[in-house]
Design a protein around this motif. Structure first.
Motif, mmCIF file in Angstrom:
data_model
loop_
_atom_site.group_PDB
_atom_site.id
_atom_site.type_symbol
_atom_site.label_atom_id
_atom_site.label_comp_id
_atom_site.label_asym_id
_atom_site.label_seq_id
_atom_site.Cartn_x
_atom_site.Cartn_y
_atom_site.Cartn_z
ATOM 1 N N TYR A 90 29.620 -76.066 -21.300
ATOM 2 C CA TYR A 90 30.467 -75.171 -22.083
ATOM 3 C C TYR A 90 31.908 -75.648 -21.981
ATOM 4 C CZ TYR A 90 31.042 -73.176 -17.399
ATOM 5 O OH TYR A 90 31.270 -73.005 -16.062
ATOM 6 N N LEU A 144 34.724 -70.719 -20.051
ATOM 7 C CA LEU A 144 33.952 -69.585 -19.559
ATOM 8 C C LEU A 144 34.907 -68.386 -19.509
ATOM 9 C CD1 LEU A 144 31.566 -69.621 -16.546
ATOM 10 C CD2 LEU A 144 33.251 -67.823 -16.735
ATOM 11 N N LYS A 180 35.324 -64.275 -18.532
ATOM 12 C CA LYS A 180 34.731 -63.120 -17.856
ATOM 13 C C LYS A 180 35.158 -61.854 -18.596
ATOM 14 C CE LYS A 180 34.377 -64.915 -13.137
ATOM 15 N NZ LYS A 180 34.842 -64.742 -11.755
ATOM 16 N N PHE A 189 25.145 -57.432 -14.353
ATOM 17 C CA PHE A 189 25.652 -58.675 -14.924
ATOM 18 C C PHE A 189 24.809 -59.149 -16.104
ATOM 19 C CE2 PHE A 189 25.252 -63.285 -15.123
ATOM 20 C CZ PHE A 189 26.561 -63.632 -15.362
ATOM 21 N N LYS A 243 31.039 -69.795 -22.803
ATOM 22 C CA LYS A 243 30.105 -68.975 -22.036
ATOM 23 C C LYS A 243 30.772 -67.638 -21.715
ATOM 24 C CE LYS A 243 26.496 -69.099 -18.951
ATOM 25 N NZ LYS A 243 25.370 -69.979 -18.773
ATOM 26 N N GLN A 250 30.542 -64.332 -19.491
ATOM 27 C CA GLN A 250 29.927 -63.660 -18.346
ATOM 28 C C GLN A 250 30.428 -62.226 -18.384
ATOM 29 O OE1 GLN A 250 30.974 -65.973 -14.904
ATOM 30 N NE2 GLN A 250 29.194 -67.268 -15.136
ATOM 31 N N TRP A 300 30.340 -58.236 -17.089
ATOM 32 C CA TRP A 300 29.990 -57.247 -16.076
ATOM 33 C C TRP A 300 30.041 -55.864 -16.705
ATOM 34 C CZ3 TRP A 300 31.643 -61.973 -14.675
ATOM 35 C CH2 TRP A 300 31.035 -62.562 -13.577
ATOM 36 N N TYR A 330 36.799 -54.988 -10.552
ATOM 37 C CA TYR A 330 36.438 -56.019 -11.530
ATOM 38 C C TYR A 330 37.540 -56.270 -12.562
ATOM 39 C CZ TYR A 330 31.804 -55.853 -9.549
ATOM 40 O OH TYR A 330 30.752 -55.938 -8.690
ATOM 41 N N GLU A 358 41.812 -69.261 -12.010
ATOM 42 C CA GLU A 358 40.528 -68.622 -12.311
ATOM 43 C C GLU A 358 40.581 -67.112 -12.176
ATOM 44 O OE1 GLU A 358 36.841 -69.981 -10.662
ATOM 45 O OE2 GLU A 358 37.482 -72.046 -10.964
ATOM 46 N N LYS A 404 37.653 -70.023 -17.204
ATOM 47 C CA LYS A 404 37.354 -71.253 -16.499
ATOM 48 C C LYS A 404 37.109 -72.333 -17.535
ATOM 49 C CE LYS A 404 33.946 -72.735 -13.550
ATOM 50 N NZ LYS A 404 32.690 -72.481 -12.863
ATOM 51 N N PHE A 441 31.530 -61.627 -8.046
ATOM 52 C CA PHE A 441 32.460 -61.600 -9.175
ATOM 53 C C PHE A 441 33.724 -62.390 -8.854
ATOM 54 C CE2 PHE A 441 36.095 -59.559 -11.301
ATOM 55 C CZ PHE A 441 35.720 -59.713 -12.622
ATOM 56 N N GLU A 442 34.133 -62.314 -7.599
ATOM 57 C CA GLU A 442 35.338 -63.035 -7.192
ATOM 58 C C GLU A 442 35.039 -64.515 -6.937
ATOM 59 O OE1 GLU A 442 38.415 -61.988 -7.044
ATOM 60 O OE2 GLU A 442 38.147 -59.835 -7.371
ATOM 61 N N SER A 443 34.098 -65.055 -7.653
ATOM 62 C CA SER A 443 33.773 -66.490 -7.626
ATOM 63 C C SER A 443 33.269 -66.978 -6.268
ATOM 64 C CB SER A 443 34.980 -67.327 -8.042
ATOM 65 O OG SER A 443 35.521 -66.843 -9.227
ATOM 66 N N GLU A 464 30.902 -70.151 -6.501
ATOM 67 C CA GLU A 464 31.672 -71.368 -6.738
ATOM 68 C C GLU A 464 32.297 -71.874 -5.426
ATOM 69 O OE1 GLU A 464 32.113 -72.084 -10.243
ATOM 70 O OE2 GLU A 464 32.712 -74.064 -9.523
ATOM 71 N N GLY A 503 25.281 -68.891 -14.102
ATOM 72 C CA GLY A 503 26.435 -69.722 -13.765
ATOM 73 C C GLY A 503 26.057 -71.174 -13.534
ATOM 74 N N TYR A 552 24.293 -72.426 -11.263
ATOM 75 C CA TYR A 552 24.401 -72.831 -9.857
ATOM 76 C C TYR A 552 23.088 -73.380 -9.307
ATOM 77 C CZ TYR A 552 28.816 -70.339 -10.150
ATOM 78 O OH TYR A 552 30.067 -69.926 -10.519
#
Lengths: 212, 957
Positions: A3, A6, A8, A43, A56, A58, A60, A75, A181, A186, B221-223, B226, B268, B270
């Motif tokens: 992608y 990204l 959120k 999610f 992308k 994402q 919540w 969030y 970020e 992202k 959520f706070e990455s 990653e 994600g 991952y």
């Protein structure tokens, strides 16, 4: 999957306005008439295309109930976009928008794009909030506005995609710091090289405005 | 206070009291700092005293002395010592360290020599923690102190919060969760450049995320994924140290039983980042303990994503991406690699099992994996060899069985392939096949192998009628010279030979699975005359505890023989078998024995999850899939046995009536369905009609606007016409809009005709006059007097009056025209007002009638508008025609006028001539008088001439 960006998102609004249904319709293209209350946060994700670029999303989906408010506040900070949803058949959900908006503005980063959504537009006969009222509220608070129906899928795609477009434009204008970020944006994994050429192109398109 | 501390050192409490006073009252920062430092050094030896006396003072310091990081550090360290129960690393800098420094690493708790002491310590920790968190503000205070960048504050802060979480996890989690940005702030610890803080931050987050889904989600959520994956890569993946382990433990916390986070992890991308973790080299000897631990956790992480307890959809998509990114392939490489520690190999097998379970693509891939041996053997075969090998570790054998079960789970193709290796036509004598290994296991001397092979074979038959029937064809050559025995026969033979419980349980489970839902297999089983007597004997006998399970399974097998009996064997029909049970065993006894299965202590354990996990080899008795079968059959068999043949007959009758009822119900259902469809259709019709009516309405409004346009245009034309007619001084033509117009037109035409006639008349008259003049001339030329002058003058008079009357006629026509215009306007306005169709679209019931009305209305309107536009066109044409006629008339009139003028001129000329002639006549008369000739009427003539002249002059003016 590769992608370019990204984003959120968060979905907020009173309980029972159809936040989870909007998400389900967007990610799975289906409608669930009977839905459990969301506990905390759920999610979901989907890929969209804007300006020929894969983006992308994402998302919540937060619980609307007051008791989860402190959790869902966590969030706001990391989100690039928010869908603020009310139910056009329940005026109280519209009346609470101010509180939601204050909450969102207080805890989010200032550039977060907020899309106001009047959901359940299929229930025209039970409508309590006029479309014009939603438009007026959105105009007054600088939000984008749309009426949707998670049941018939009307405008659901548009709601998510238009929010993304707005964020995308803000990136182009350089409003968002895409390297941070915490803003909820992202750059794609294989992107760094393509991105530099991309921004160069844009500089050219904007008649060198950004170059100097 | 410190009384019960069995005070060998009463001075301790006193000293602490003094220090507390100093902390509380000293105005000098240095003084307070020294006091806190002293408290810290005493906090281990006098934990109880410092805790009870100094806690509040220390908290006060944290609140008031925010500017001095040193004193904050001491206070936090002291609090940590009070609250922490682990005798971890020591603060070396403390001047009078009381306890010896343990040499162990920070993650290993030193086992206390005295358990009681540890207990006491735990109690103290819990007590102080409770005291500390009584005010939630204290936790918020620690959170805010963590914002302080100074190492001396942040580090002990992290440790203190970790200790608090360890002691009172749920409460502290609750407080952090509701404090704004609490969790997010703690996540920032992972970004700290100082490794110690980052690493202790990991431990803090581990405690924070323990069984709290809400916090787990915020952290994710706070990455967190990653960051953690980045740290793992930075630290060298599985080769990394304990930090990698901590990261993996935190990842497990975040993902275990948290479907939202699992979805996020998958979305994600991952999963793809896990693949390189499993890239092990060829030389796998000498793995460090840490590497084994790391890899073990990594495998667990994979399993969490595809666990059978997850929702099937979620697992399936993870399985898919694990295959697509090559992770499964990588795991299979480890499976076949040499030198991998048994522990890791076992866990890898378990992981592969769950990655392929129920996923056709992954199962197919797994079937195609070959071991790098010469000749290459399928991985499945190699694994089965381990399963039926007594020397392999028990857990490894269980793992292989699990793998085999997962390979066959919902995999008809795989089941067929396994069974095929046993069938006569496909047996390949040269290589070892899965079927051979299973048969070998089935009949080996090792009961564990018997059990595993039985269960494995049962899984090849699970829910697969074809394979159940195929397996009946399998014949075994037991020993030389004897006829071959069927596999089914051989199983019952071994069963009756009285082998170990484990073996018999395994075989009975295989037989139950085999003949369940397969009448042909039931017949095959009953065909052997020894089987039913054996089963009845087993069930009816009063045997010991160990045999109870076998009895229960025998009852189940006999029950299946009744339930799935097609009555094809005369000796063993349903009824006969039931009578047998009644006579030999007794119904109650039979049901009781059947109940032994589910009442077994290991039954519910096996029912929990698919993976075969047993604490010891002896406990290996139940298979997960088999427990499902029992659940399904226990009830129906009990019912079937209890029913007598009479009952059954009655039931048949009931069934028949029920069927009749069913038929009726079905009819009604059909009717309802039909009506439903009709309603649906009607609804659709209504919908289309509504849309049509909407369309119609829009057309109506469109047409209304069109009509309006036409009206406007018409008005404009009218205006134009009005102007035109005004500009035409004597225009005959004009525009009329209604029916009168044709009349008018013809009238106009007639008028025109008249005018023309008049015109010709005038012309003839003119020519007459010309002739007259000529005659006059000739007369004068002959000397005669103007004879016809009077006549001509009269004619001239008539002409004048005619012209006059024409002008008045034209005026009349004008007014008529105006009137006609007015009438036309009235007509058109009427037309407009009548087109006003105010339609109301509301009630569905009326929709159709309204629609019809609307349609006709629109039709009418359409026609009206059409006719209007047509008439407009006509009018346009007529107007054009009229205008042109008017123009023609005008030119004609002009011509006439010029002609009149000319004729007047000619008349003038004539008059002149007449005057001349008069004069000539006069002169001639005078000449005649002079000559003496008498002249008559001279004066009269003169006088008349005179008046004529005058009148003509007037006219000309």
């Amino acid at each position: 999957m590769a992608y370019a960006y990204l984003f959120k998102y968060i979905i907020i609004g009173d309980t029972g306005v159809g936040k989870s249904c909007l998400l389900l319709q967007f990610t799975d293209k289906r409608f669930q008439p009977v839905h459990d209350l969301t506990i905390g946060v759920e999610f979901g994700a989907r890929m969209i295309t804007i300006d020929g670029k894969q983006i992308k999303l994402q998302i919540w989906d937060t619980a609307g109930q007051e008791s989860f408010r402190s959790i869902t506040r966590s969030y706001y900070r990391g989100a690039a976009g928010a869908l603020l949803v009310y139910d056009i058949t329940r005026r109280d959900t519209f009346n609470h928008l101010t509180t939601w908006l204050e909450d969102a503005r207080q805890h989010s980063n200032s550039n977060m794009v907020i899309m106001l959504i009047g959901n359940k537009s299929d229930l025209e006969s039970r409508r309590e909030v006029k479309k014009e009222e939603g438009e007026a509220f959105a105009r007054e608070h600088g939000l984008i506005f749309m009426e949707t129906s998670a049941k018939t899928a009307s405008n659901v795609e548009e709601a998510f995609i238009n929010t993304a477009k707005e964020i995308y434009e803000k990136i182009q204008e350089g409003v968002f710091d895409i390297n941070n970020e915490a803003n909820g944006i992202k750059i794609g994994p294989q992107h760094p090289t393509t991105n530099s050429t991309l921004s160069g192109n844009q500089g050219g398109q904007q008649a060198g405005g950004g170059c100097c | 206070m410190g009384g019960q501390a069995a005070g060998p050192q009463p001075s301790g409490a006193e000293t602490i009291q003094k220090l507390c006073d100093r902390v509380a009252s000293s105005t000098l920062l240095e003084d307070r700092r020294d006091a806190v430092r002293a408290l810290k050094s005493l906090s281990k030896k006098y934990r109880m005293e410092v805790g009870t006396q100094a806690m509040e003072h220390l908290i006060n310091i944290l609140q008031t002395d925010r500017s001095d990081s040193e004193i904050l550090g001491y206070a936090l360290d002291t609090l940590y010592n009070l609250i922490c129960n682990d005798e971890e690393e020591e603060q070396d800098e403390s001047e009078d360290a009381v306890t010896p420094i343990p040499a162990s690493g920070k993650h290993k708790n030193v086992s206390m020599p005295d358990e009681a002491m540890q207990k006491q310590s735990d109690d103290l920790g819990a007590q102080f923690t409770e005291q500390f968190i009584q005010d939630p503000e204290h936790i918020t205070l620690i959170l805010s102190l963590l914002e302080e960048f100074d190492f001396h504050v942040r580090w002990p802060g992290v440790k203190l919060l970790t200790a608090l979480l360890k002691n009172q996890g749920v409460q502290v989690q609750g407080i952090i969760l509701v404090s704004p940005m609490g969790v997010s702030r703690l996540m920032d610890l992972l970004a700290d450049s100082r490794e110690v803080i980052r690493n202790d931050g990991l431990l803090l987050l581990q405690q924070l995320t323990k069984s709290n889904a809400a916090i787990q989600k915020i952290v994710a959520f706070e990455s967190a994924f990653e960051r953690l994956l980045d740290i793992i890569t930075e630290e060298g993946s599985s080769d990394g140290g304990i930090v990698v382990e901590d990261c993996l433990l935190l990842l497990l916390n975040l993902l275990k039983n948290n479907s939202s986070n699992q979805n996020f992890f998958k979305e994600g991308s991952y999963i793809q980042r896990m693949k390189p973790w499993f890239e092990v080299g060829d030389d796998n000897s000498g793995w460090s303990a840490q590497k084994v631990t790391n890899l073990h956790l990594m495998l667990q992480l994979v399993r969490v994503m595809v666990s059978p307890v997850n929702s099937p959809g979620a697992s399936a998509s993870c399985q898919k991406s694990m295959y697509q990114c090559g992770l499964l392939q990588q795991l299979c490489t480890i499976l076949m690699a040499t030198g991998v520690p048994a522990d890791i190999l076992t866990e890898t097998i378990n992981t592969v099992s769950e990655v392929i379970r129920g996923s056709q693509v992954n199962q197919d891939y797994f079937a195609s994996v070959n071991a790098p041996s010469n000749p290459p053997r399928p991985a499945i075969v190699v694994l089965l060899m381990s399963m039926v090998n007594e020397r392999q570790p028990f857990v490894l054998r269980c793992a292989v069985l699990y793998c085999f079960q997962c390979f066959l789970y919902k995999n008809q193709k795989g089941q067929g392939e396994i069974v095929a290796t046993l069938l006569p036509s496909t047996i390949d004598a040269n290589s070892i096949s899965a079927g051979q290994l299973l048969c070998g296991g089935l009949f080996s001397a090792d009961s564990l192998s018997n059990w595993c092979a039985s269960v494995a074979l049962a899984h090849a038959l699970q829910d697969n009628l074809t394979q159940k029937e195929q397996l009946l064809r399998v014949q075994l050559a037991t020993s030389l010279g004897k006829p071959p025995v069927s596999l089914l026969q051989q199983c019952t033979n071994i069963l009756s030979q009285g082998s170990k419980v484990q073996t018999r349980v395994g075989l009975l489970m295989l037989l139950c699975t085999w003949i369940n839902n397969c009448p042909i297999a039931v017949t095959h089983f009953l065909h052997n005359q020894e089987n039913v007597p054996f089963l009845t004997a087993q069930i009816s006998e009063n045997l010991g505890e160990d045999e109870r399970l076998v009895q229960g399974l025998c009852a189940l097998l006999l029950g299946i023989c009744i339930f799935y009996n097609d009555n094809s064997l005369e000796n063993y029909t349903k009824d006969k078998l039931k009578q047998l049970i009644e006579k030999r065993i007794g119904k109650e006894n039979f049901v009781e024995k059947l109940g032994f299965i589910t009442k077994h202590e290991l039954y519910s354990r096996a029912a929990q999850k698919p993976q075969p996990v047993f604490l010891s080899p002896e406990q290996m008795l139940f298979d997960h899939e088999f427990t499902k079968l029992v659940k399904e059959l226990e009830g129906v068999i009990t019912k079937a046995v209890h029913k007598s043949s009479e009952d059954e007959k009655k039931e048949e009758d009931v069934k028949k009536t029920l069927e009749q009822h069913d038929n009726i119900v079905m009819q009604y259902k059909d009717l309802i369905r039909e009506q439903d469809a009709q309603i649906q259709e009607l609804k659709e019709q209504v919908a289309t009609m509504t849309s049509q009516s909407e369309q119609m309405q829009t057309t109506v409004t469109q047409q209304l606007s069109q009509i309006q346009q036409h009206k406007d245009q018409y008005n404009i034309i009218k205006l134009k016409l009005g102007k035109d007619s005004q500009s035409q001084a004597n225009s005959q033509a004009d525009s009329q809009v209604n029916g009168l117009q044709t009349e008018e037109l013809s009238q106009l035409r007639e008028d025109l005709e008249k005018l023309r006639q008049q015109h010709t008349l005038l012309q003839t008259q003119l020519s007459d006059k010309d002739a007259l003049i000529n005659t006059l001339k000739s007369e004068t030329a002959e000397g005669s007097a103007a004879s016809d002058n009077t006549e001509m003058l009269k004619e001239l008079d008539a002409l004048r009056s005619r012209v006059h009357s024409q002008v008045t006629e034209i005026d009349q026509m004008k007014t008529e025209k105006q009137e006609l215009l007015r009438k036309a306007e009235a007509v058109s306005s009427e037309a407009v007002s009548s087109s006003d169709g105010s339609l109301d679209a509301a009630k569905m019931a009326e929709v159709e009638s309204r629609l019809a009305a609307q349609t006709s209305e629109t039709e009418r309107l359409k026609e009206e508008s059409k006719s209007l536009s047509k008439s407009r066109v006509d009018l346009d044409q007529q107007l054009a025609a009229a205008t042109s006629t008017a123009a023609i008339l005008q030119t004609e009139k002009a011509q006439l006028q010029t002609e009149v003028q000319e004729s007047k001129k000619e008349q003038d000329d004539l008059l002149m001539l007449l005057a001349d002639q008069d004069q000539k006549i006069h002169s001639l008369k005078q000449k005649l008088k002079a000559l003496g000739e008498p002249v008559d009427d001279e004066d009269d003539l003169d006088a008349r001439d005179q008046t004529d002249d005058d009148e003509e002059d007037d006219d000309e003016d």
